[in-house]
Design a protein around this motif. Structure first.
Motif, mmCIF file in Angstrom:
data_model
loop_
_atom_site.group_PDB
_atom_site.id
_atom_site.type_symbol
_atom_site.label_atom_id
_atom_site.label_comp_id
_atom_site.label_asym_id
_atom_site.label_seq_id
_atom_site.Cartn_x
_atom_site.Cartn_y
_atom_site.Cartn_z
ATOM 1 N N GLU A 94 0.825 -1.214 0.000
ATOM 2 C CA GLU A 94 0.000 0.000 0.000
ATOM 3 C C GLU A 94 0.858 1.261 0.000
ATOM 4 O OE1 GLU A 94 -2.418 -0.636 3.435
ATOM 5 O OE2 GLU A 94 -3.840 -1.965 2.383
ATOM 6 N N ALA A 95 1.957 1.224 0.747
ATOM 7 C CA ALA A 95 2.843 2.391 0.815
ATOM 8 C C ALA A 95 3.469 2.682 -0.550
ATOM 9 C CB ALA A 95 3.928 2.155 1.856
ATOM 10 N N VAL A 96 3.909 1.622 -1.246
ATOM 11 C CA VAL A 96 4.532 1.807 -2.560
ATOM 12 C C VAL A 96 3.506 2.325 -3.577
ATOM 13 C CG1 VAL A 96 5.629 0.616 -4.509
ATOM 14 C CG2 VAL A 96 6.323 0.079 -2.168
ATOM 15 N N LEU A 97 2.302 1.795 -3.530
ATOM 16 C CA LEU A 97 1.261 2.224 -4.475
ATOM 17 C C LEU A 97 0.875 3.687 -4.265
ATOM 18 C CD1 LEU A 97 -1.052 -0.947 -4.426
ATOM 19 C CD2 LEU A 97 0.483 -0.224 -6.272
ATOM 20 N N GLY A 98 1.125 4.191 -3.053
ATOM 21 C CA GLY A 98 0.686 5.545 -2.726
ATOM 22 C C GLY A 98 1.648 6.649 -3.112
ATOM 23 N N VAL A 99 2.864 6.309 -3.559
ATOM 24 C CA VAL A 99 3.842 7.362 -3.911
ATOM 25 C C VAL A 99 4.513 7.042 -5.241
ATOM 26 C CG1 VAL A 99 4.334 7.994 -1.513
ATOM 27 C CG2 VAL A 99 5.672 6.197 -2.605
ATOM 28 N N ASN A 100 5.184 8.041 -5.805
ATOM 29 C CA ASN A 100 5.970 7.818 -7.027
ATOM 30 C C ASN A 100 7.342 8.459 -6.836
ATOM 31 O OD1 ASN A 100 7.125 7.806 -9.612
ATOM 32 N ND2 ASN A 100 5.101 7.746 -10.563
ATOM 33 N N ASN A 101 8.370 7.618 -6.871
ATOM 34 C CA ASN A 101 9.740 8.089 -6.616
ATOM 35 C C ASN A 101 10.594 8.178 -7.880
ATOM 36 O OD1 ASN A 101 9.690 8.291 -3.662
ATOM 37 N ND2 ASN A 101 9.393 6.069 -3.707
ATOM 38 N N SER A 102 9.976 8.203 -9.035
ATOM 39 C CA SER A 102 10.735 8.213 -10.291
ATOM 40 C C SER A 102 11.685 9.403 -10.364
ATOM 41 C CB SER A 102 9.788 8.221 -11.488
ATOM 42 O OG SER A 102 9.049 7.028 -11.517
ATOM 43 N N TYR A 103 11.204 10.578 -9.949
ATOM 44 C CA TYR A 103 12.047 11.779 -10.016
ATOM 45 C C TYR A 103 13.250 11.630 -9.088
ATOM 46 C CZ TYR A 103 13.443 16.675 -10.040
ATOM 47 O OH TYR A 103 14.160 17.835 -10.170
ATOM 48 N N TYR A 104 13.003 11.071 -7.891
ATOM 49 C CA TYR A 104 14.087 10.843 -6.928
ATOM 50 C C TYR A 104 15.136 9.902 -7.516
ATOM 51 C CZ TYR A 104 16.390 8.386 -3.055
ATOM 52 O OH TYR A 104 17.316 7.794 -2.241
ATOM 53 N N LEU A 105 14.692 8.865 -8.212
ATOM 54 C CA LEU A 105 15.626 7.887 -8.779
ATOM 55 C C LEU A 105 16.480 8.514 -9.879
ATOM 56 C CD1 LEU A 105 13.405 4.674 -8.887
ATOM 57 C CD2 LEU A 105 15.262 5.203 -7.309
ATOM 58 N N ARG A 106 15.904 9.436 -10.633
ATOM 59 C CA ARG A 106 16.718 10.134 -11.650
ATOM 60 C C ARG A 106 17.865 10.886 -10.982
ATOM 61 N NH1 ARG A 106 11.463 11.437 -13.679
ATOM 62 N NH2 ARG A 106 10.947 10.129 -15.477
ATOM 63 N N GLY A 107 17.579 11.492 -9.845
ATOM 64 C CA GLY A 107 18.610 12.225 -9.107
ATOM 65 C C GLY A 107 19.701 11.314 -8.575
ATOM 66 N N THR A 108 19.316 10.165 -7.999
ATOM 67 C CA THR A 108 20.326 9.247 -7.459
ATOM 68 C C THR A 108 21.152 8.646 -8.590
ATOM 69 O OG1 THR A 108 18.809 7.353 -7.474
ATOM 70 C CG2 THR A 108 18.898 8.674 -5.458
ATOM 71 N N TYR A 109 20.532 8.419 -9.750
ATOM 72 C CA TYR A 109 21.286 7.883 -10.895
ATOM 73 C C TYR A 109 22.355 8.878 -11.335
ATOM 74 C CZ TYR A 109 22.501 6.135 -15.494
ATOM 75 O OH TYR A 109 23.198 5.681 -16.592
ATOM 76 N N GLN A 110 21.995 10.148 -11.406
ATOM 77 C CA GLN A 110 22.964 11.173 -11.829
ATOM 78 C C GLN A 110 24.131 11.274 -10.853
ATOM 79 O OE1 GLN A 110 20.417 14.594 -12.227
ATOM 80 N NE2 GLN A 110 19.541 13.896 -14.171
ATOM 81 N N GLN A 111 23.863 11.011 -9.566
ATOM 82 C CA GLN A 111 24.936 11.051 -8.569
ATOM 83 C C GLN A 111 25.840 9.821 -8.652
ATOM 84 O OE1 GLN A 111 22.717 11.350 -4.918
ATOM 85 N NE2 GLN A 111 22.930 13.579 -4.811
ATOM 86 N N THR A 112 25.239 8.678 -8.958
ATOM 87 C CA THR A 112 25.953 7.407 -8.877
ATOM 88 C C THR A 112 26.660 7.026 -10.171
ATOM 89 O OG1 THR A 112 24.303 6.650 -7.276
ATOM 90 C CG2 THR A 112 25.682 4.957 -8.276
ATOM 91 N N ALA A 113 26.012 7.280 -11.310
ATOM 92 C CA ALA A 113 26.528 6.803 -12.599
ATOM 93 C C ALA A 113 27.962 7.230 -12.889
ATOM 94 C CB ALA A 113 25.598 7.253 -13.729
ATOM 95 N N PRO A 114 28.387 8.468 -12.535
ATOM 96 C CA PRO A 114 29.776 8.861 -12.848
ATOM 97 C C PRO A 114 30.838 7.926 -12.248
ATOM 98 C CG PRO A 114 28.487 10.799 -12.274
ATOM 99 C CD PRO A 114 27.622 9.602 -11.988
ATOM 100 N N PHE A 115 30.527 7.246 -11.150
ATOM 101 C CA PHE A 115 31.502 6.354 -10.531
ATOM 102 C C PHE A 115 31.695 5.064 -11.331
ATOM 103 C CE2 PHE A 115 29.913 8.937 -6.974
ATOM 104 C CZ PHE A 115 31.117 9.406 -6.470
ATOM 105 N N TYR A 116 30.826 4.836 -12.305
ATOM 106 C CA TYR A 116 30.893 3.600 -13.095
ATOM 107 C C TYR A 116 31.281 3.856 -14.548
ATOM 108 C CZ TYR A 116 28.854 1.264 -9.109
ATOM 109 O OH TYR A 116 28.639 0.765 -7.847
ATOM 110 N N LYS A 117 31.633 5.096 -14.863
ATOM 111 C CA LYS A 117 32.075 5.385 -16.219
ATOM 112 C C LYS A 117 33.454 4.790 -16.438
ATOM 113 C CE LYS A 117 29.394 9.532 -17.247
ATOM 114 N NZ LYS A 117 29.422 10.985 -17.480
ATOM 115 N N LYS A 118 33.588 4.076 -17.540
ATOM 116 C CA LYS A 118 34.886 3.458 -17.834
ATOM 117 C C LYS A 118 35.876 4.537 -18.253
ATOM 118 C CE LYS A 118 33.003 -1.009 -19.140
ATOM 119 N NZ LYS A 118 32.817 -2.012 -20.201
ATOM 120 N N PRO A 119 37.114 4.444 -17.777
ATOM 121 C CA PRO A 119 38.114 5.473 -18.142
ATOM 122 C C PRO A 119 38.462 5.386 -19.614
ATOM 123 C CG PRO A 119 39.150 3.660 -16.944
ATOM 124 C CD PRO A 119 37.674 3.425 -16.873
#
Length: 671
Positions: free
Chosen positions: A646-671
């Motif tokens: 019920e808690a998951v159905l009641g919210v949408n965190n898609s925007y939050y996930l875009r933000g965490t992806y932008q923070q995390t993805a640079p650490f996985y870029k191949k040199p």
């Protein structure tokens, strides 16, 4: 003529039972039979829980409208690939001449579950027969025959079976509901962010918690800011030997409790350390007055015996084996009768086995590498009081005692691989160690003063090897102020000249100062988990506890069980949420793993809580003990799943996930 039916978990185990029975048996298709008995086997699981579409074909399509999925009654089905063996086992279970059934599956929760499912699917007439549970700690002939003789009524294990069913239901319901829920809600978001065609989120009671532990640790390392610190060291001349000591700002020092200190043994800025060295270097020649010299004996007892987690940790660290590989090797050693049951949480012996332990020791005289130690133990009677030591404790044993050598099965030794031999050797040496006396160290603590400032040194010298004769003497090492901690003892070799120099020092003696210097250090980030340290952390509810006594206090509150932890780690690597470095056994998350963590963290955060996950496992133990009912447990489980859905159905965190992806993805870029 009525017959007894013996059902083992694997064909190889069935063969051992057939040999132990010493009956003239003929081979049938999937079983062995004599005039008195029939021996058959499962091949692991023969029955599994049905997917939701078995309840309603419409449930094959994933939809938020059908969640949560909480069936009133659970459905089961025969696994197609082993249907033939199931039919054979069922036909034997229902045979008219079979009046007594001996359940010989592995002696644990999962082994119990394997048989109970088979009986359930075979039909109600089986439950009306005389069914007995064989519970053994090793596959030696003696142990098998004893297990058959002392077999209890199967009903004595009904609570264990109940906890096994609940564990499966819990994993099934959490896996299906939460994986579908988060995939439907956020799968497209993750696919778009990571430029993938399709992303299915795999979520589970234990695996998601373990993923969380690894991701949190990686982020701690990533966000760690190193802090430099500066220590002052002195080298003192003593009868031709040099002693190194470390300054500390103790009471009486002009720097005592000043804000510019880094802990009590360093400075945050080099200028203060340089100033102290300059100050203490005048006037020449500089001497240090000995204020205190203490020496005392310190005993180090042999460690407790191996349980599976401890063995996996040691093999990960020293042999670079994954927990899955260690379990596989130890299981094979068990099936070759060389060691006792591997899937155990206990690190001690039972009182019963302690009384007969001489047989295990005596058998090891067949191995040339440890014959001398076994001979010494038996000749001096070092094993006779083991029941009165910390290595024997019935209260710390649930299903099985620790992993120890049986003292049998040596015909298999010559065919073992080198790695199998090394694992076996570790088990043997750890076992023999507990009968030897403690190692004895001589500890020296020196305190010297220069112009009101105090310097400290500690030395530890091994005087009597004791159990280390068998276990191996650790490499001498100097632990120099890690993390800015005060300098620990320096392990020294037993050097007569050094000992003589130390012994000649008296309180009030003036020792010439050879050198005063500043040593720079820096704080270290937390260490990444290795496969072995992760197993220990799982055993201890998310805490990496090395201390044996502390670990014993929270025993039974772990994440997963000794039988499942290795498989959980392996699955997380297989589905590419974690990476495991083969050479170092270091565990790190993948970008996908971090994004799944963020999705769960924003949606069903309790799944990431080690204490909560451990409490579910504790609940299963309480069911097995009969302290709570199945109904109570299921009520709590269904309530948890409903609230989270019920808690998951009641919210949408898609925007939050875009933000965490932008923070995390640079650490996985191949040199």
């Amino acid at each position: 003529m009525s017959k007894a039916l013996y059902i083992a978990e694997k064909p190889s185990v069935a063969q051992e039972f057939a040999k132990a029975l010493q009956l003239h048996m003929t081979r049938g298709d999937g079983y062995l039979e004599s005039e008195e008995a029939v021996v058959t086997w499962c091949v692991g699981h023969l029955v599994t829980m049905s997917y939701p579409e078995a309840y309603d074909p419409a449930l094959k399509r994933w939809s938020l409208e059908t969640l949560p999925f909480l069936p009133a009654e659970f459905k089961y089905e025969i696994i197609p690939s082993v249907a033939k063996q199931f039919k054979i086992v069922k036909s034997l279970l229902t045979r008219k001449d079979v009046e007594r059934i001996y359940v010989c599956t592995d002696s644990g929760r999962e082994g119990e579950y394997i048989y109970r499912l088979v009986e359930q699917m075979a039909g109600p007439e089986v439950s009306r027969k005389d069914r007995r549970r064989v519970w053994i700690d090793s596959q030696t002939e003696e142990e098998i025959l004893k297990g058959i003789r002392e077999a209890k009524a199967l009903s004595a294990y009904d609570n264990l079976a109940a906890s096994a069913y609940l564990r499966a239901k819990e994993d099934y319901l959490m896996g299906i509901n939460f994986s579908r829920l988060l995939t439907l809600k956020y799968g497209n978001t993750l696919s778009n962010l990571m430029k993938k065609d399709r992303t299915v989120l795999s979520v589970g009671r234990v695996m998601t918690c373990v993923l969380g532990m690894v991701v949190r640790r990686e982020r701690e390392i990533r966000n760690f800011v190193k802090t430099p610190f500066y220590r002052v060291l002195v080298s003192l001349e003593c009868a031709g030997t040099v002693l190194d000591a470390e300054w500390r700002a103790v009471s009486g020092s002009r720097h005592y409790q000043k804000p510019y200190l880094y802990k009590e043994n360093g400075f945050k800025e080099r200028s203060y350390a340089d100033a102290l060295v300059k100050e203490l270097s005048q006037p020449e020649p500089v001497t240090a007055c000995v204020r205190k010299l203490e020496k005392k004996a310190e005993k180090k007892n042999p460690p407790l015996l191996f349980n599976l987690a401890e063995l996996q940790n040691v093999c990960s660290r020293t042999l670079k084996l994954s927990p899955d590989e260690t379990l596989k090797i130890t299981q094979e050693l068990y099936e070759k009768k060389l060691v006792t049951y591997p899937r155990t949480d206990a690190r001690v012996l039972s009182t019963a086995i302690a009384k007969e332990i001489g047989k295990n020791i005596g058998g090891l005289k067949a191995i040339s590498a440890v014959r001398e130690y076994a001979d010494t133990i038996l000749a001096k009677g070092l094993h006779k009081n083991i029941a009165k030591t910390r290595y024997t404790n019935d209260k710390q044993i649930t299903d099985h005692y620790a992993i120890i050598p049986t003292g049998q099965g040596f015909s298999a030794l010559k065919n073992l691989s080198p790695m199998h031999t090394q694992v076996y050797s570790k088990i043997v040496r750890r076992f023999l160690s507990i009968f030897y006396p403690p190692a004895v160290y001589r500890k020296y603590t020196l305190e010297a003063e220069i112009q009101g400032e105090h310097f400290f040194a500690g030395f530890r010298i091994l005087e009597e090897e004791g159990y280390l004769t068998i276990a191996g003497v650790p490499q001498t090492s100097s632990k120099k102020g890690q993390e800015g901690e005060s300098e620990a003892e320096t392990d020294m070799k037993n050097d007569p000249a050094f000992l003589e120099a130390l012994s000649g020092i008296r309180k009030g003696a003036q020792l010439p100062v050879q050198q005063l210097q500043v040593k720079e250090g820096e704080t270290s980030p937390p260490k990444r988990y290795t496969s072995g340290s992760m197993i220990l952390a799982m055993e201890n509810a998310g805490q990496l506890i090395e201390d044996e006594e502390l670990r014993a206090q929270i025993k039974g509150s772990g994440i997963g069980t000794s039988a499942t932890r290795a498989e959980i780690l392996k699955k997380l690597v297989t589905i590419q949420y974690l990476s495991l470095a083969k050479k170092t056994q270091t565990i790190t998350p993948t970008l996908l793993g971090e994004m799944v963590f963020d999705t769960v963290n924003a949606s069903i955060r309790p799944l990431l809580n080690p204490e909560l996950t451990a409490s579910w496992e504790k609940g299963l133990t309480l069911v097995a003990e009969g302290s709570i009912t199945e109904e109570e447990y299921m009520q709590k489980l269904e309530g948890f799943i409903t609230r989270c859905t019920e808690a998951v159905l009641g919210v949408n965190n898609s925007y939050y996930l875009r933000g965490t992806y932008q923070q995390t993805a640079p650490f996985y870029k191949k040199p």
